[in-house]
Design a protein around this motif. Structure first.
Motif, short mmCIF file in Angstrom:
data_model
loop_
_atom_site.label_atom_id
_atom_site.label_comp_id
_atom_site.label_asym_id
_atom_site.label_seq_id
_atom_site.Cartn_x
_atom_site.Cartn_y
_atom_site.Cartn_z
N VAL A 73 1.68 16.10 3.59
CA VAL A 73 1.38 15.30 2.39
C VAL A 73 -0.13 15.10 2.23
O VAL A 73 -0.69 15.44 1.19
CB VAL A 73 2.15 13.97 2.39
CG1 VAL A 73 1.71 13.09 1.23
CG2 VAL A 73 3.66 14.22 2.34
N PRO A 74 -0.83 14.55 3.23
CA PRO A 74 -2.28 14.41 3.03
C PRO A 74 -3.00 15.75 2.98
O PRO A 74 -4.05 15.86 2.35
CB PRO A 74 -2.73 13.57 4.23
CG PRO A 74 -1.67 13.73 5.25
CD PRO A 74 -0.40 13.94 4.49
N GLY A 107 -4.96 7.67 6.89
CA GLY A 107 -5.45 6.40 7.44
C GLY A 107 -4.38 5.36 7.63
O GLY A 107 -3.45 5.52 8.42
N PRO A 108 -4.49 4.26 6.87
CA PRO A 108 -3.67 3.08 7.14
C PRO A 108 -2.17 3.26 6.95
O PRO A 108 -1.38 2.57 7.58
CB PRO A 108 -4.20 2.02 6.16
CG PRO A 108 -4.94 2.77 5.13
CD PRO A 108 -5.44 4.03 5.78
N SER A 152 -0.34 6.20 7.41
CA SER A 152 0.02 7.51 7.92
C SER A 152 1.51 7.55 8.25
O SER A 152 2.09 6.57 8.69
CB SER A 152 -0.80 7.79 9.18
OG SER A 152 -0.35 8.96 9.79
N PHE A 153 2.13 8.70 8.03
CA PHE A 153 3.55 8.86 8.36
C PHE A 153 3.76 9.00 9.86
O PHE A 153 4.86 8.85 10.34
CB PHE A 153 4.11 10.10 7.66
CG PHE A 153 4.25 9.93 6.18
CD1 PHE A 153 5.06 8.95 5.63
CD2 PHE A 153 3.57 10.76 5.31
CE1 PHE A 153 5.19 8.79 4.27
CE2 PHE A 153 3.69 10.63 3.96
CZ PHE A 153 4.52 9.64 3.43
N THR A 154 2.70 9.28 10.59
CA THR A 154 2.84 9.54 12.03
C THR A 154 2.64 8.30 12.88
O THR A 154 2.86 8.35 14.07
CB THR A 154 1.84 10.62 12.49
OG1 THR A 154 0.52 10.17 12.22
CG2 THR A 154 2.12 11.93 11.81
N GLY A 155 2.17 7.23 12.26
CA GLY A 155 1.81 6.20 13.15
C GLY A 155 2.18 4.84 12.97
O GLY A 155 2.05 3.97 13.69
N MET A 158 0.82 -1.18 0.00
CA MET A 158 0.00 0.00 0.00
C MET A 158 0.88 1.26 0.00
O MET A 158 0.56 2.22 -0.70
CB MET A 158 -0.93 -0.02 1.20
CG MET A 158 -1.71 1.26 1.38
SD MET A 158 -3.13 1.41 0.34
CE MET A 158 -4.31 0.66 1.37
N ASN A 159 1.95 1.23 0.80
CA ASN A 159 2.83 2.38 0.88
C ASN A 159 3.43 2.70 -0.49
O ASN A 159 3.50 3.86 -0.89
CB ASN A 159 3.94 2.13 1.91
CG ASN A 159 4.77 3.37 2.16
OD1 ASN A 159 4.25 4.47 2.28
ND2 ASN A 159 6.06 3.18 2.25
N VAL A 160 3.83 1.67 -1.23
CA VAL A 160 4.41 1.87 -2.57
C VAL A 160 3.36 2.47 -3.51
O VAL A 160 3.66 3.40 -4.28
CB VAL A 160 4.97 0.54 -3.12
CG1 VAL A 160 5.40 0.70 -4.56
CG2 VAL A 160 6.13 0.07 -2.26
#
Length: 127
Positions: A75-76, A121-122, A124-127, A1-3
């Motif tokens: 980014v979001p 959501g799924p 996220s860079f923060t989590g 998903m990240n890619v």
């Protein structure tokens, strides 16, 4: 998903970077490039420069905060701004009766919404 999110953000950034040419290309020259670019004649040069600046900032906001790891929540937020920009583009196309050229704007709208969903959501860079 990240890619997939990175690829989508990269495609959107490239599209926005190309679209930011509105800041530098004269209005008449842009309108002469294609029949789908006639909308630029409805706006003043100042408004076109502002739209180009928003697209340039969006291109930077989709990539740089995450790459540099400086406030990656931008980014979001940049993608959210693009959703609003493309909603405006779709609205403008509908008002002008340009139903044949609306597909590109709808695709970019969906791609930007995907980045918003994924980065808030799924993935996220923060989590």
């Amino acid at each position: 998903m990240n890619v997939a999110l990175w690829i989508t953000a990269g495609v959107l950034a490239a599209v926005c970077l190309a679209g930011s040419a509105k800041m530098f290309v004269p209005q008449e020259k842009m309108a002469a490039m294609s029949s789908s670019a006639q909308w630029v004649l409805d706006f003043s040069p100042g408004v076109l420069k502002a739209i180009g600046a928003v697209e340039l900032l969006a291109a930077a906001g989709l990539i740089l905060p995450a790459v540099l790891d400086i406030v990656p929540v931008l980014v979001p937020l940049a993608a959210t701004g693009l959703v609003l920009l493309f909603v405006g583009a779709v609205t403008m196309r509908l008002r002008r009766g340009e139903k044949a050229t609306i597909a590109g704007d709808l695709i970019y709208l969906v791609l930007a919404a995907f980045v918003v969903w994924g980065r808030f959501g799924p993935e996220s860079f923060t989590g």
